[in-house]
Write a protein that holds these residues in place. Structure first.
Motif, PDB file in Angstrom:
ATOM      1  N   LEU A 310     -47.501 -25.691  16.537  1.00 42.65           N
ATOM      2  CA  LEU A 310     -48.565 -24.681  16.460  1.00 42.65           C
ATOM      3  C   LEU A 310     -49.207 -24.520  17.827  1.00 42.65           C
ATOM      4  CD1 LEU A 310     -50.577 -25.353  13.199  1.00 42.65           C
ATOM      5  CD2 LEU A 310     -49.305 -23.294  13.804  1.00 42.65           C
ATOM      6  N   ILE A 311     -49.582 -23.281  18.162  1.00 48.95           N
ATOM      7  CA  ILE A 311     -50.282 -23.044  19.430  1.00 48.95           C
ATOM      8  C   ILE A 311     -51.573 -22.267  19.180  1.00 48.95           C
ATOM      9  CG2 ILE A 311     -48.332 -23.152  21.037  1.00 48.95           C
ATOM     10  CD1 ILE A 311     -48.031 -20.147  20.828  1.00 48.95           C
ATOM     11  N   VAL A 312     -52.500 -22.437  20.118  1.00 49.87           N
ATOM     12  CA  VAL A 312     -53.758 -21.671  20.071  1.00 49.87           C
ATOM     13  C   VAL A 312     -53.936 -21.001  21.438  1.00 49.87           C
ATOM     14  CG1 VAL A 312     -56.259 -21.790  19.774  1.00 49.87           C
ATOM     15  CG2 VAL A 312     -54.787 -23.330  18.466  1.00 49.87           C
ATOM     16  N   PHE A 313     -54.020 -19.675  21.450  1.00 49.90           N
ATOM     17  CA  PHE A 313     -54.297 -18.939  22.688  1.00 49.90           C
ATOM     18  C   PHE A 313     -55.806 -18.946  22.924  1.00 49.90           C
ATOM     19  CE2 PHE A 313     -50.167 -17.297  21.660  1.00 49.90           C
ATOM     20  CZ  PHE A 313     -49.596 -16.837  22.847  1.00 49.90           C
ATOM     21  N   ILE A 314     -56.226 -19.390  24.108  1.00 48.57           N
ATOM     22  CA  ILE A 314     -57.666 -19.371  24.445  1.00 48.57           C
ATOM     23  C   ILE A 314     -57.806 -18.441  25.648  1.00 48.57           C
ATOM     24  CG2 ILE A 314     -59.684 -20.787  24.956  1.00 48.57           C
ATOM     25  CD1 ILE A 314     -57.977 -23.250  24.068  1.00 48.57           C
ATOM     26  N   PHE A 315     -58.353 -17.264  25.419  1.00 50.82           N
ATOM     27  CA  PHE A 315     -58.414 -16.251  26.484  1.00 50.82           C
ATOM     28  C   PHE A 315     -59.737 -16.312  27.247  1.00 50.82           C
ATOM     29  CE2 PHE A 315     -55.093 -14.325  23.839  1.00 50.82           C
ATOM     30  CZ  PHE A 315     -54.156 -14.038  24.823  1.00 50.82           C
ATOM     31  N   TYR A 316     -59.616 -16.042  28.546  1.00 53.02           N
ATOM     32  CA  TYR A 316     -60.782 -16.007  29.444  1.00 53.02           C
ATOM     33  C   TYR A 316     -60.743 -14.727  30.255  1.00 53.02           C
ATOM     34  CZ  TYR A 316     -60.845 -20.966  28.342  1.00 53.02           C
ATOM     35  OH  TYR A 316     -60.875 -22.162  27.676  1.00 53.02           O
ATOM     36  N   GLU A 415     -58.287  -2.981  36.010  1.00 52.17           N
ATOM     37  CA  GLU A 415     -59.033  -2.504  37.184  1.00 52.17           C
ATOM     38  C   GLU A 415     -60.364  -3.243  37.281  1.00 52.17           C
ATOM     39  OE1 GLU A 415     -57.832   1.942  38.268  1.00 52.17           O
ATOM     40  OE2 GLU A 415     -58.676   1.786  36.258  1.00 52.17           O
ATOM     41  N   ASN A 416     -61.164  -3.108  36.204  1.00 53.38           N
ATOM     42  CA  ASN A 416     -62.469  -3.771  36.197  1.00 53.38           C
ATOM     43  C   ASN A 416     -62.470  -5.028  35.331  1.00 53.38           C
ATOM     44  OD1 ASN A 416     -63.691  -1.635  37.741  1.00 53.38           O
ATOM     45  ND2 ASN A 416     -63.404  -0.405  35.883  1.00 53.38           N
ATOM     46  N   SER A 417     -61.470  -5.162  34.509  1.00 49.61           N
ATOM     47  CA  SER A 417     -61.409  -6.361  33.651  1.00 49.61           C
ATOM     48  C   SER A 417     -60.009  -6.961  33.707  1.00 49.61           C
ATOM     49  CB  SER A 417     -61.788  -5.993  32.212  1.00 49.61           C
ATOM     50  OG  SER A 417     -60.939  -4.983  31.717  1.00 49.61           O
ATOM     51  N   HIS A 418     -59.987  -8.289  33.711  1.00 46.47           N
ATOM     52  CA  HIS A 418     -58.721  -9.032  33.812  1.00 46.47           C
ATOM     53  C   HIS A 418     -58.848 -10.248  32.906  1.00 46.47           C
ATOM     54  CE1 HIS A 418     -58.517  -6.787  37.624  1.00 46.47           C
ATOM     55  NE2 HIS A 418     -59.773  -7.192  37.763  1.00 46.47           N
ATOM     56  N   ALA A 419     -57.739 -10.644  32.300  1.00 46.22           N
ATOM     57  CA  ALA A 419     -57.802 -11.800  31.394  1.00 46.22           C
ATOM     58  C   ALA A 419     -56.554 -12.657  31.526  1.00 46.22           C
ATOM     59  CB  ALA A 419     -57.965 -11.326  29.952  1.00 46.22           C
ATOM     60  N   PHE A 420     -56.712 -13.911  31.161  1.00 40.59           N
ATOM     61  CA  PHE A 420     -55.586 -14.853  31.130  1.00 40.59           C
ATOM     62  C   PHE A 420     -55.896 -15.846  30.029  1.00 40.59           C
ATOM     63  CE2 PHE A 420     -57.727 -18.575  32.889  1.00 40.59           C
ATOM     64  CZ  PHE A 420     -58.824 -17.996  33.510  1.00 40.59           C
ATOM     65  N   SER A 421     -54.960 -16.708  29.751  1.00 40.08           N
ATOM     66  CA  SER A 421     -55.269 -17.712  28.727  1.00 40.08           C
ATOM     67  C   SER A 421     -54.717 -19.061  29.127  1.00 40.08           C
ATOM     68  CB  SER A 421     -54.683 -17.324  27.367  1.00 40.08           C
ATOM     69  OG  SER A 421     -53.291 -17.477  27.374  1.00 40.08           O
ATOM     70  N   LEU A 422     -55.266 -20.086  28.511  1.00 36.16           N
ATOM     71  CA  LEU A 422     -54.609 -21.375  28.496  1.00 36.16           C
ATOM     72  C   LEU A 422     -54.280 -21.612  27.024  1.00 36.16           C
ATOM     73  CD1 LEU A 422     -53.612 -23.512  30.398  1.00 36.16           C
ATOM     74  CD2 LEU A 422     -55.647 -24.850  29.947  1.00 36.16           C
ATOM     75  N   ASN A 470     -60.247 -26.137  27.466  1.00 35.18           N
ATOM     76  CA  ASN A 470     -61.457 -25.425  27.898  1.00 35.18           C
ATOM     77  C   ASN A 470     -62.117 -26.127  29.086  1.00 35.18           C
ATOM     78  OD1 ASN A 470     -63.270 -23.224  27.462  1.00 35.18           O
ATOM     79  ND2 ASN A 470     -64.756 -24.690  26.610  1.00 35.18           N
ATOM     80  N   GLU A 471     -62.052 -27.458  29.084  1.00 32.79           N
ATOM     81  CA  GLU A 471     -62.598 -28.205  30.236  1.00 32.79           C
ATOM     82  C   GLU A 471     -61.765 -27.918  31.487  1.00 32.79           C
ATOM     83  OE1 GLU A 471     -62.793 -32.329  29.143  1.00 32.79           O
ATOM     84  OE2 GLU A 471     -64.126 -31.912  27.460  1.00 32.79           O
ATOM     85  N   ILE A 472     -60.445 -27.847  31.310  1.00 33.13           N
ATOM     86  CA  ILE A 472     -59.581 -27.563  32.464  1.00 33.13           C
ATOM     87  C   ILE A 472     -60.002 -26.232  33.111  1.00 33.13           C
ATOM     88  CG2 ILE A 472     -57.208 -26.903  33.133  1.00 33.13           C
ATOM     89  CD1 ILE A 472     -56.231 -28.999  31.037  1.00 33.13           C
ATOM     90  N   ILE A 473     -60.218 -25.217  32.278  1.00 33.73           N
ATOM     91  CA  ILE A 473     -60.526 -23.893  32.835  1.00 33.73           C
ATOM     92  C   ILE A 473     -61.971 -23.805  33.331  1.00 33.73           C
ATOM     93  CG2 ILE A 473     -60.691 -21.414  32.307  1.00 33.73           C
ATOM     94  CD1 ILE A 473     -57.796 -22.547  32.544  1.00 33.73           C
TER      95      ILE A 473
END
Ligand SMILES: Cc1cc2nc3c(=O)[nH]c(=O)nc-3n(C[C@H](O)[C@H](O)[C@H](O)COP(=O)(O)OP(=O)(O)OC[C@H]3O[C@@H](n4cnc5c(N)ncnc54)[C@H](O)[C@@H]3O)c2cc1C
Length: 614
Positions: A310-316, A415-422, A470-473
């Motif tokens: 199982l995986i959980v996407f955590i987006f920032y 352009e004004n918003s960008h996202a990634f996840s761990l 979350n601590e890593i990011i």
């Protein structure tokens, strides 16, 4: 090219019939056909992969989903995941799931395979077969462990050039306790924790798949696409029950039987292989009776022991431009340019899969005070998940832009918003599910009940993995100053600090890493749930084997495509009577045939099928 390609010659009888031209099945077929005296037929339910551009353009992976190139399997509701049903996509075309997967080559640790406890399938041996499958192409910046890579295989693999965000995440992983290790995903020696790069089944801008094995083969290999295997025909009874033919349904609905002179091998993947056995009368007697199927072999383990990661996407979000690849995909007209770059120059964001940095962690210290972890039973030298201290409990990997399975629809504008996840991934899950028949009709998809998060330990460990991610990011050296907060901006998970905060997030968001396995597992005859012996032979039937990830008694602490390739390679050797030669330390030195053993005059095969030199 026509839509239903049958490569000739097509006879009414073959030495070997392989049911399913996916990852393991294609490898097996191609290896068996290397002997011109063998005639081999591969029967694949889906289309020829050459008709599907998105199986070659790695960035187009999910465009195959929800189409006829996907099995479109949806799990039963999972009570542990708030009753959610999960889309469990599988590739339905030549090459199977290797043509729509994340391209990651993460082999796990050697201990993972030792833990199978099946003769002939030790970590050293399985790693030997993964190496055999590989044709590795290095890059200047990538420090490869040359001894661990193969160069003679048919699967082209190369490292992935990171987007800037992933380099920052690697820095954060290191500052949060995961030491950088060269080639961490290949060597099989993760030593519990660490971070680094994952090589990919991509080469020069194109995805490489198991279907590549089938290119340029001789006339003794026939491939029949858009044809569904209904069941295996068994003749005889008692100790003389033998698999002699397969019943197929062709594209136009015509049913017929094709005979196999030597063996039939079922390679239809962890969801579909058990259904072929069940329709053939091999499985739990009462389940077969419920569908009016005569029980030929009462094997209670068929379809049981279903596992998955199982995986959980955590987006920032990040406000800093050009760190993620969003601007290359989501700005106006960007996607068209990305497609042109791939099509004409084999480069750009669609030429590769947008995963970036990788980390692995043990969680003993972080979980030491948790009552569920503390009070769980464990064997000597093992944690509650059954792992030794050399095996990681969890994996982390970054996405270099926003995206994921189709439920993620909150795209930034680039352009004004960008996202990634761990992404946090749970290894060694305790929860088990099952695959059963909906009916005896081969056109019906199986009933897939994963039973995700039914074990409290799975929730605890995955929640702790999210907390660590979350601590890593948010605290890590490379990313703490560039994180804007959660993505989408209305969410606040970046502020979660306690494991208890993460548990509801896990139950709401955990999804499949697409690694089902275990539903026709190998094992000893004393294990009531083992379906296969150590040579992949179905118990109680002659001339019938299974070869795909359903045979894995346990999942690896990695991803499952490399074991799927190894299973195809090893199945071919088992059938051909070939074995890896191991030196006294157990390391692979060469591949030999039974004839070589005789010619050598000083070697013999032990009961494990391993060559022992006198
Ligand atoms: C979206 C996705 C992402 C993934 N990402 C990764 C990753 O990054 N790294 C990794 O290591 N692993 C990944 N995996 C997992 C990996 O791809 C699989 O574990 C592996 O490919 C499974 O191989 P297999 O041979 O068991 O099954 P498959 O490759 O699925 O092959 C089964 C084949 O049998 C055919 N078939 C089924 N039933 C029948 C029938 N009745 N008659 C005829 N044909 C039939 C199917 O169409 C298919 O071609 C991913 C998988 C998916 C789906």
């Amino acid at each position: 090219m026509g839509s239903n390609i049958t490569l000739e010659p097509e006879g009414s009888e073959y030495d070997y019939i392989i049911c399913g031209g996916g990852t393991s099945g294609s490898v097996l077929a191609a290896r068996l056909a290397e002997d011109p005296n063998n005639s081999v037929l591969v029967i694949e339910a889906g289309q020829h992969n050459s008709l599907l551009e998105n199986t070659v353009m790695a960035g187009g992976w999910k465009n195959n989903f929800d189409t006829e190139a996907d099995w479109n399997i949806v799990t039963e509701p999972n009570p542990g995941a708030n009753g959610r049903q999960v889309k469990a996509s599988r590739g339905k075309f030549l090459g199977g799931s290797s043509g729509c997967n994340g391209t990651l080559c993460i082999r796990g640790t050697k201990q993972d395979y030792d833990d199978w406890n099946v003769p002939g399938w030790s970590g050293e041996e399985v790693f030997g077969y993964m190496k055999k499958a590989e044709n590795f192409h290095g890059k200047k910046w990538f420090k490869a462990n040359e001894a661990a890579h193969g160069h003679d295989g048919l699967l082209d693999i190369e490292p992935h050039d990171l987007a800037p965000i992933s380099n920052l995440i690697l820095e954060s992983m290191e500052s949060q306790g995961l030491a950088f290790q060269d080639d961490i995903c290949t060597t099989g020696a993760i030593h519990g924790s660490g971070c680094g790069h994952a090589p990919r089944t991509v080469y020069k801008g194109d995805r490489t798949t198991a279907a590549n094995y089938l290119l340029n083969k001789g006339p003794n290999l026939a491939i029949k696409t858009e044809t569904t295997v209904d069941k295996v025909i068994l003749e005889g009874s008692g100790d003389n029950l033998k698999a002699t033919a397969v019943k197929i349904i062709e594209k136009d609905g015509k049913e017929r039987e094709i005979k196999a002179r030597k063996e039939i091998i079922v390679s239809s993947g962890a969801y579909c292989s058990p259904t072929i056995l069940l329709r053939s009368g091999i499985g739990p007697k009462s389940e077969l009776a419920a569908h009016g199927i005569e029980c030929k072999v009462d094997l209670p383990g068929v379809g049981k022991n279903l596992m998955d990661h199982l995986i959980v996407f955590i987006f920032y979000s990040t406000t800093k431009p050009n760190l993620t690849n969003d601007y290359l995909l989501y700005k106006p007209n960007a996607l068209g340019e990305a497609y042109r770059q791939w099509k004409e120059e084999k480069r750009g964001p669609l030429s590769t899969f947008p995963f970036g940095a990788f980390g692995f962690a043990r969680l003993d210290d972080r979980l030491a005070s948790d009552p569920v972890w503390k009070n769980a039973s464990r064997k000597e030298g093992r944690d509650p998940m059954g792992l030794t201290s050399s095996q990681p409990n969890v994996e982390f990997f970054s996405t270099e832009c926003y995206g994921g399975p189709k439920q993620y629809i909150d795209y930034p504008d680039g352009e004004n918003s960008h996202a990634f996840s761990l992404v946090a991934e749970l290894f060694a899950p305790k929860s088990r599910g099952e695959v059963t028949l909906k009916s005896a009709d081969p056109k019906d998809n199986p009933v897939v009940n994963h039973n995700y998060l039914s074990e409290e330990l799975d929730v605890v460990v995955l929640s702790e993995a999210c907390r660590y991610a979350n601590e890593i990011i948010t605290l890590g050296k490379g990313t703490k100053d560039i994180v804007g907060g959660s993505w989408p901006k209305t969410l606040t998970h970046h502020k979660h600090t306690k494991r208890e905060d993460w548990a509801p997030f896990v139950r709401d968001n955990a999804t499949t890493c697409y690694h089902p396995g275990g539903t026709c597992k190998m094992g000893s005859s004393s294990d009531p749930l083992s379906v296969l012996d150590s040579e992949l032979r179905v118990r109680g039937v002659q001339g019938l084997r299974v070869a795909d990830t359903s045979v894995m008694p346990l999942l690896n602490q990695g991803h499952t495509q490399m074991p799927a390739y190894a299973i195809g390679e090893k199945a071919a050797d088992l059938i051909k009577g070939q074995f890896l030669e191991l030196n006294p330390k157990g390391n692979m030195v060469a591949e030999v045939t039974l004839k070589d053993v005789k010619d050598l005059g000083n070697g013999s095969l032990n009961g494990n099928g391993t060559l022992v030199l006198n």
